[in-house]
Design a protein around this motif. Structure first.
Motif: not given
Length: 185
Positions: A31-33, A78-83
């Motif tokens: 996976d890449v984030e 993160s781009e996934k919305g995780e803080k």
């Protein structure tokens, strides 16, 4: 310039507000984030330096001005919305100097991977202005590099190895991260 002077200048340039864009490659999950982090770096007071030393069971050091130290606070999205937000205190204790290389202990009152005080190792190359920090966590060994390009730009590289059995070399990467950090104030 003397290596110790370069080391202290490196840390003087780190004080302030920074913004960074990073890319993380999770090799075990394929996976890449991407993420964005804003962080504040302020000098550590002598009392907080003593606390970081004490939290880590470190012997008393009388000349605390010789120890670069910071209070670091950051917020990551993160781009996934995780803080993720964290604040910690850290200091560096030089133990040896060979030519342009300084080495010693890097102490934190709160580790990134595990919520506890931790002593890591550091190596600073005064020619390249690269600070290399190696931390042995329970499951991974983190090798983190910060290279000061100029007072307003740093390059960050993070390699997390799956922790090998005692005495075995670091070989299996779990995470690789890269980032460009720019000072905003």
């Amino acid at each position: 310039m003397e290596p110790r002077s370069v080391f202290h200048t490196f840390f003087d340039h780190c004080v302030g507000s920074w913004s960074t864009e990073r890319t993380y490659h999770y090799l075990t999950q394929n996976d890449v984030e991407r993420s964005h982090t804003d962080f504040q770096v302020s000098p550590l007071t002598p009392d907080l330096k003593r606390k970081v030393l004490s939290d880590n069971g470190y012997d008393e050091i009388t000349d605390l001005s010789a120890l670069p130290g910071f209070h670091l606070a950051f917020n990551t999205m993160s781009e996934k919305g995780e803080k993720v937000s964290q604040a910690l205190n850290l200091t560096f204790v030089i133990q040896s100097e060979t030519g342009h290389i300084l080495e010693g202990d890097y102490l934190r009152d709160l580790a990134y991977e595990e919520a506890r005080p931790i002593i890591s190792r550091f190596r600073f190359d005064s020619n390249t202005r690269e600070l290399l920090m190696t931390t042995n966590y329970t499951r991974v060994v983190s090798v983190d590099s910060i290279t000061l390009i100029n007072p307003d730009t740093r390059i960050r590289r993070i390699l997390n190895y799956l922790r090998p059995p005692a005495g075995q070399p670091l070989e299996k990467l779990g995470l690789v991260g890269f980032g460009v950090e720019q000072k905003v104030t």
